[in-house]
Design an enzyme around this catalytic site. Sequence first.
Site, PDB file in Angstrom:
ATOM      1  N   GLU A  53       7.919   4.438  -9.303  1.00 49.53           N
ATOM      2  CA  GLU A  53       7.137   4.980 -10.427  1.00 49.53           C
ATOM      3  C   GLU A  53       7.710   6.306 -10.928  1.00 49.53           C
ATOM      4  O   GLU A  53       6.987   7.291 -11.063  1.00 49.53           O
ATOM      5  CB  GLU A  53       5.670   5.142 -10.013  1.00 49.53           C
ATOM      6  CG  GLU A  53       4.755   5.349 -11.209  1.00 49.53           C
ATOM      7  CD  GLU A  53       3.279   5.178 -10.857  1.00 49.53           C
ATOM      8  OE1 GLU A  53       2.778   4.071 -10.931  1.00 49.53           O
ATOM      9  OE2 GLU A  53       2.648   6.177 -10.489  1.00 49.53           O
TER      10      GLU A  53
ATOM     11  N   ARG B  23       7.554   2.290 -14.607  1.00 46.83           N
ATOM     12  CA  ARG B  23       6.364   1.771 -13.926  1.00 46.83           C
ATOM     13  C   ARG B  23       5.077   2.429 -14.415  1.00 46.83           C
ATOM     14  O   ARG B  23       3.976   1.870 -14.285  1.00 46.83           O
ATOM     15  CB  ARG B  23       6.515   1.958 -12.406  1.00 46.83           C
ATOM     16  CG  ARG B  23       5.390   1.322 -11.630  1.00 46.83           C
ATOM     17  CD  ARG B  23       5.649   1.288 -10.132  1.00 46.83           C
ATOM     18  NE  ARG B  23       4.527   0.670  -9.461  1.00 46.83           N
ATOM     19  CZ  ARG B  23       4.583   0.118  -8.264  1.00 46.83           C
ATOM     20  NH1 ARG B  23       5.705   0.109  -7.601  1.00 46.83           N
ATOM     21  NH2 ARG B  23       3.519  -0.430  -7.711  1.00 46.83           N
TER      22      ARG B  23
ATOM     23  N   HIS C 126      -9.656   5.338 -14.250  1.00 52.92           N
ATOM     24  CA  HIS C 126      -9.843   5.768 -12.863  1.00 52.92           C
ATOM     25  C   HIS C 126     -10.906   6.855 -12.755  1.00 52.92           C
ATOM     26  O   HIS C 126     -11.707   6.868 -11.822  1.00 52.92           O
ATOM     27  CB  HIS C 126      -8.531   6.319 -12.283  1.00 52.92           C
ATOM     28  CG  HIS C 126      -7.727   5.290 -11.555  1.00 52.92           C
ATOM     29  ND1 HIS C 126      -6.401   5.453 -11.272  1.00 52.92           N
ATOM     30  CD2 HIS C 126      -8.084   4.077 -11.030  1.00 52.92           C
ATOM     31  CE1 HIS C 126      -5.957   4.384 -10.624  1.00 52.92           C
ATOM     32  NE2 HIS C 126      -6.949   3.535 -10.463  1.00 52.92           N
TER      33      HIS C 126
ATOM     34  N   HIS D  31     -13.596  -2.139 -10.800  1.00 50.06           N
ATOM     35  CA  HIS D  31     -12.346  -1.551 -11.290  1.00 50.06           C
ATOM     36  C   HIS D  31     -12.064  -2.015 -12.721  1.00 50.06           C
ATOM     37  O   HIS D  31     -11.791  -1.210 -13.610  1.00 50.06           O
ATOM     38  CB  HIS D  31     -11.195  -1.948 -10.364  1.00 50.06           C
ATOM     39  CG  HIS D  31      -9.867  -1.411 -10.794  1.00 50.06           C
ATOM     40  ND1 HIS D  31      -9.551  -0.065 -10.740  1.00 50.06           N
ATOM     41  CD2 HIS D  31      -8.765  -2.041 -11.299  1.00 50.06           C
ATOM     42  CE1 HIS D  31      -8.312   0.105 -11.189  1.00 50.06           C
ATOM     43  NE2 HIS D  31      -7.817  -1.061 -11.535  1.00 50.06           N
TER      44      HIS D  31
ATOM     45  N   ASN E  51      -0.065   2.051 -15.910  1.00 46.13           N
ATOM     46  CA  ASN E  51      -1.244   2.903 -15.854  1.00 46.13           C
ATOM     47  C   ASN E  51      -1.986   2.993 -17.182  1.00 46.13           C
ATOM     48  O   ASN E  51      -2.930   3.762 -17.316  1.00 46.13           O
ATOM     49  CB  ASN E  51      -0.847   4.310 -15.395  1.00 46.13           C
ATOM     50  CG  ASN E  51      -0.548   4.338 -13.913  1.00 46.13           C
ATOM     51  OD1 ASN E  51      -1.368   3.928 -13.111  1.00 46.13           O
ATOM     52  ND2 ASN E  51       0.642   4.785 -13.562  1.00 46.13           N
TER      53      ASN E  51
ATOM     54  N   HIS F 250      -5.678   3.530 -17.284  1.00 43.13           N
ATOM     55  CA  HIS F 250      -6.062   3.968 -15.936  1.00 43.13           C
ATOM     56  C   HIS F 250      -6.305   5.464 -15.804  1.00 43.13           C
ATOM     57  O   HIS F 250      -6.989   5.887 -14.880  1.00 43.13           O
ATOM     58  CB  HIS F 250      -5.004   3.529 -14.915  1.00 43.13           C
ATOM     59  CG  HIS F 250      -5.099   2.071 -14.564  1.00 43.13           C
ATOM     60  ND1 HIS F 250      -4.918   1.074 -15.494  1.00 43.13           N
ATOM     61  CD2 HIS F 250      -5.389   1.434 -13.381  1.00 43.13           C
ATOM     62  CE1 HIS F 250      -5.060  -0.114 -14.901  1.00 43.13           C
ATOM     63  NE2 HIS F 250      -5.344   0.082 -13.620  1.00 43.13           N
TER      64      HIS F 250
ATOM     65  N   GLU G 101      -7.006  -6.385 -15.920  1.00 46.04           N
ATOM     66  CA  GLU G 101      -5.592  -6.094 -15.649  1.00 46.04           C
ATOM     67  C   GLU G 101      -4.685  -7.090 -16.375  1.00 46.04           C
ATOM     68  O   GLU G 101      -3.578  -6.750 -16.795  1.00 46.04           O
ATOM     69  CB  GLU G 101      -5.302  -6.126 -14.145  1.00 46.04           C
ATOM     70  CG  GLU G 101      -5.958  -5.007 -13.341  1.00 46.04           C
ATOM     71  CD  GLU G 101      -5.367  -3.617 -13.593  1.00 46.04           C
ATOM     72  OE1 GLU G 101      -4.305  -3.496 -14.245  1.00 46.04           O
ATOM     73  OE2 GLU G 101      -5.993  -2.633 -13.150  1.00 46.04           O
TER      74      GLU G 101
ATOM     75  N   ARG H 187       5.553   3.903  12.862  1.00 48.09           N
ATOM     76  CA  ARG H 187       6.514   4.105  11.759  1.00 48.09           C
ATOM     77  C   ARG H 187       6.854   2.832  11.000  1.00 48.09           C
ATOM     78  O   ARG H 187       7.916   2.719  10.404  1.00 48.09           O
ATOM     79  CB  ARG H 187       7.788   4.779  12.253  1.00 48.09           C
ATOM     80  CG  ARG H 187       7.564   6.182  12.796  1.00 48.09           C
ATOM     81  CD  ARG H 187       8.813   7.025  12.801  1.00 48.09           C
ATOM     82  NE  ARG H 187       8.563   8.288  13.473  1.00 48.09           N
ATOM     83  CZ  ARG H 187       8.771   8.495  14.772  1.00 48.09           C
ATOM     84  NH1 ARG H 187       9.246   7.522  15.530  1.00 48.09           N
ATOM     85  NH2 ARG H 187       8.513   9.676  15.301  1.00 48.09           N
TER      86      ARG H 187
END
Lengths: 354, 354
Positions: A224, A228, A239, A254, A232, A235, A178, A114
């Site tokens: 997000e 946030r 992606h 990437h 993206n 992306h 990026e 955990r």
Amino acid sequence: MAVLESAESTIYFETGLESLNLLIEKGNYSRVFVFADGNTSELCLPVFREMLDDFSDFDLIETDPGEENKNIDFCIGIWKTLLDFGADRKCLMINLGGGVITDMGGFVASTYKRGVDFVNIPTTLLSQVDASVGGKTGIDVDSVKNMVGTFTLPKAVYIESKFLKTLPERELLSGFAEMIKHGLIADKDYYLSLKNSDFRAPGPDAVLRSVEIKNKVVTTDPLEQNLRKILNFGHTIGHAVESYALNSPSPLTHGEAIAIGMICEAFLSHKYAELSKEELEDIKNYISGLYPKYILQPESFETLLKLMQSDKKNEHGQIMFSLLERTGHCAYNCKVTEKDIEESLIYYNSIYVA
Amino acid sequence: MAVLESAESTIYFETGLESLNLLIEKGNYSRVFVFADGNTSELCLPVFREMLDDFSDFDLIETDPGEENKNIDFCIGIWKTLLDFGADRKCLMINLGGGVITDMGGFVASTYKRGVDFVNIPTTLLSQVDASVGGKTGIDVDSVKNMVGTFTLPKAVYIESKFLKTLPERELLSGFAEMIKHGLIADKDYYLSLKNSDFRAPGPDAVLRSVEIKNKVVTTDPLEQNLRKILNFGHTIGHAVESYALNSPSPLTHGEAIAIGMICEAFLSHKYAELSKEELEDIKNYISGLYPKYILQPESFETLLKLMQSDKKNEHGQIMFSLLERTGHCAYNCKVTEKDIEESLIYYNSIYVA
């Protein structure tokens, strides 16, 4: 050179690893593990050892390099290795590597018993300006990127330009995408300064500016839920292109995929947000001049759209985009029709037709 | 009957499921999933449907019942099922069942696309007074209980005595062990009242008291850094006995194993903490009178100790116990020698020798 602090996590920038020595000492950890892949354990571990001369009492956990290994099977292997080592909740995991290592290492650490503490030492430009900051951990399931993961902040992130020296040009160009994105969504001056720079030698100031931009955004909205999402930009399509190419004879990095995504989404930004035609042209020309030629085959469009359907930003079955209002400003939760997504792919291909 | 609220999670106690209807409405969820096992989908789902008459638009995800299926393979299956259903981040997962369902469903939800909302509807006495409250999620890896998991609170927990009506006696007795534990660690009067009650018909007041005790402890220390450890009284040895018995011809329920663990750890409480000889005798007599005879074979002692070594409370290789200072008060982080652990097992066996 700089230290960015937040409540739970600290980013050390070009300060050496002395503060890591201190963190290990103060944390009274029962055991320290370094998680690396075959490449980073060969190229970066010696640099790491040299920087950490006070401390050498750690166990190495090594995995195979590459995005295709950022999966649940490797995860299970690492969990079991920790158990075999008798690792308890008071152990520390040091993730030394690129995004695959920090994403997967963070996920393993955030779920083992955990949750145990971890720190990130990103060794690629991409992971320095992106993956290591912001607390996203994740693994791929059935080739769907980061389908499973957590939001868990590392105790600390150490960004050191020393590690970039071993990187091939293609890797630098991947991280550079990026950085361009950070400029486009949040800082026009930064974007202009990148245009005048050489991606082969990213200056510490530029890397720091990217980290600052990302860190500010994720600190405002760690889970997000709104702001946030601007990270993206490029992306949603990027992606999908990256996943599609992963199983093709010519996979993309990437950054190469995000570069394509940014051109497509700049097109959509012009159509749906306020991005001017001049700005769109500028972005297209700059990015396509920097990144290698790649054609999106029309027979792939349907698969690409399907891949976008499983994007994590989507809500209620609707593909959601983050789009530029102008250079340096980004909106989020923008709905776009499938027809226009397809048009943006055709727009991208048109670069290579004229 | 009662509502226990905290910042992020609410426990609804005998209030019906109207508040769940409201939560679904307000949450604007893209999709609702009910996660159940073969038993609960047969016995509890009809009750659930009846209580939720406004709402029926959910998809059922069913798994096989039993602790042996609370593992990573089933997890992967559920993640993939969610993906196949096109589940996005705005979906809601309703875990309907015992501890296996709430532990595993909570883990799947807290990691799918980095986390979606979930609520727990515990249908066994054990999960009502224990598993469903406190935000521990988890799965077993290599038969090590909850080796992997997260601390993530459900949006809400709904505790309804209606669900207990279908439970066999052995299941009730299993949950009752955790209620006894709550009395022993935090409320002597409650312990005494349990001694005068019939475990076959647990009253709502008693169940509520257990939930209150557990909720207070976990709200004080959600990440189990200190106080929360007292909830592990009886569990260091109990978990080891449970794991050992799992692979034997006569597996124990969780409560049966914890009952054994509580007797052993009461012995250690007398030796290491302040528990008096009279209190130890009282606890031993009460618990052994209630739970079926079970002998710990001397040839199992070594394996039991090894299993205790991987207990999550351990630090720096030392097995840590939570021990009673007196009935109703518990200390934590108590170190005990292996020899004395073994002696406590022999003490337990001595019940059946006289």
